[in-house]
Design a protein around this motif. Sequence first.
Motif, mmCIF file in Angstrom:
data_model
loop_
_atom_site.group_PDB
_atom_site.id
_atom_site.type_symbol
_atom_site.label_atom_id
_atom_site.label_comp_id
_atom_site.label_asym_id
_atom_site.label_seq_id
_atom_site.Cartn_x
_atom_site.Cartn_y
_atom_site.Cartn_z
ATOM 1 N N LEU A 148 0.816 -1.211 0.000
ATOM 2 C CA LEU A 148 0.000 0.000 0.000
ATOM 3 C C LEU A 148 0.852 1.264 0.000
ATOM 4 O O LEU A 148 0.464 2.279 -0.588
ATOM 5 N N HIS A 149 2.026 1.224 0.652
ATOM 6 C CA HIS A 149 2.828 2.453 0.735
ATOM 7 C C HIS A 149 3.409 2.868 -0.614
ATOM 8 O O HIS A 149 3.862 3.993 -0.772
ATOM 9 N N ASP A 150 3.388 1.980 -1.611
ATOM 10 C CA ASP A 150 3.830 2.376 -2.949
ATOM 11 C C ASP A 150 2.898 3.419 -3.561
ATOM 12 O O ASP A 150 3.272 4.122 -4.498
ATOM 13 N N SER A 151 1.676 3.511 -3.036
ATOM 14 C CA SER A 151 0.706 4.464 -3.583
ATOM 15 C C SER A 151 0.885 5.872 -3.020
ATOM 16 O O SER A 151 0.264 6.820 -3.507
ATOM 17 N N LEU A 152 1.737 6.028 -1.998
ATOM 18 C CA LEU A 152 1.947 7.343 -1.391
ATOM 19 C C LEU A 152 2.801 8.227 -2.291
ATOM 20 O O LEU A 152 3.747 7.755 -2.922
ATOM 21 N N SER A 153 2.467 9.513 -2.319
ATOM 22 C CA SER A 153 3.331 10.464 -3.013
ATOM 23 C C SER A 153 4.628 10.601 -2.214
ATOM 24 O O SER A 153 4.716 10.155 -1.063
ATOM 25 N N ASP A 154 5.638 11.236 -2.814
ATOM 26 C CA ASP A 154 6.913 11.393 -2.111
ATOM 27 C C ASP A 154 6.742 12.173 -0.811
ATOM 28 O O ASP A 154 7.322 11.832 0.217
ATOM 29 N N ARG A 155 5.947 13.240 -0.835
ATOM 30 C CA ARG A 155 5.745 14.038 0.377
ATOM 31 C C ARG A 155 4.944 13.255 1.413
ATOM 32 O O ARG A 155 5.255 13.292 2.609
ATOM 33 N N GLU A 156 3.926 12.523 0.975
ATOM 34 C CA GLU A 156 3.156 11.691 1.904
ATOM 35 C C GLU A 156 4.048 10.639 2.550
ATOM 36 O O GLU A 156 3.958 10.385 3.756
ATOM 37 N N TYR A 157 4.917 10.049 1.754
ATOM 38 C CA TYR A 157 5.833 9.027 2.273
ATOM 39 C C TYR A 157 6.777 9.629 3.310
ATOM 40 O O TYR A 157 7.048 9.024 4.356
ATOM 41 N N GLU A 158 7.265 10.830 3.035
ATOM 42 C CA GLU A 158 8.171 11.508 3.958
ATOM 43 C C GLU A 158 7.475 11.801 5.289
ATOM 44 O O GLU A 158 8.019 11.527 6.364
ATOM 45 N N VAL A 159 6.258 12.346 5.225
ATOM 46 C CA VAL A 159 5.499 12.652 6.441
ATOM 47 C C VAL A 159 5.160 11.366 7.194
ATOM 48 O O VAL A 159 5.255 11.305 8.431
ATOM 49 N N PHE A 160 4.777 10.343 6.462
ATOM 50 C CA PHE A 160 4.465 9.041 7.062
ATOM 51 C C PHE A 160 5.639 8.510 7.881
ATOM 52 O O PHE A 160 5.482 8.102 9.038
ATOM 53 N N ARG A 161 6.844 8.542 7.310
ATOM 54 C CA ARG A 161 8.014 8.021 8.016
ATOM 55 C C ARG A 161 8.329 8.852 9.259
ATOM 56 O O ARG A 161 8.744 8.318 10.284
ATOM 57 N N MET A 162 8.135 10.155 9.168
ATOM 58 C CA MET A 162 8.424 11.024 10.308
ATOM 59 C C MET A 162 7.436 10.774 11.449
ATOM 60 O O MET A 162 7.816 10.725 12.622
ATOM 61 N N ILE A 163 6.163 10.593 11.110
ATOM 62 C CA ILE A 163 5.163 10.277 12.136
ATOM 63 C C ILE A 163 5.467 8.914 12.750
ATOM 64 O O ILE A 163 5.437 8.739 13.973
#
Length: 212
Positions: free
Chosen positions: A147-162
């Motif tokens: 599912l995480h392949d569907s995240l945009s680059d910015r969404e992925y970055e925020v996701f990892r930080m959270i």
Amino acid sequence: MINILLADDHPYLRRGLMQILRDEFPGAVIGEVANVPELLEQVQKLRWDIVVLDLTMPGRGGLEALHELKRLCPNLPILVLSMHPEDQFAVRVLRAGGAGYLTKESVPQEFVRAVRILWKGGKYITPKAAELLAAYVDRHGDTEQPLHDSLSDREYEVFRMIAAGQTITEISEQLALSIKTISTYRSRVLEKLHLSNNVDLARYAVEHHLLT
């Protein structure tokens, strides 16, 4: 003569890279910038053969800067340096147009080799990165892609930080974005990953080996 622009917010690292380049490429023109606005200004002002870009630049961040660089200078080779292992960002960098992905722990052993490859018009792709790219291609021919392949680059970055335990306020300050914007990204991530809260995000990141 080669012209290389170093983009990193850590002055000690820039000095170290600059010394390596001066030793290996006598007469090279080496520039340095500490943030994304300076970087974008320099690539429009002067001609550079290679940009060496830190993935975790303050403000807009390295991935967003990479996208903007490729928009402004489509043929400019960009070598991305990162503290993160290849399995966390290499595929995203290469998909975004980066010509190479190098972990900072590989400097200086591989740094000069990577620069030489880019200068000759090639791409610096380690066996690990090639394996990850192949796996990505296989996944996208399969209905069972993560599912995480569907995240945009910015969404992925925020996701990892959270997932790493940072608060919305801390992320807002680090990325120079409003709290409302970060909250919107968080909501999108939760929706795309079919999760409910930050604990779920952290668990997902650990299970999929997305944290350093």
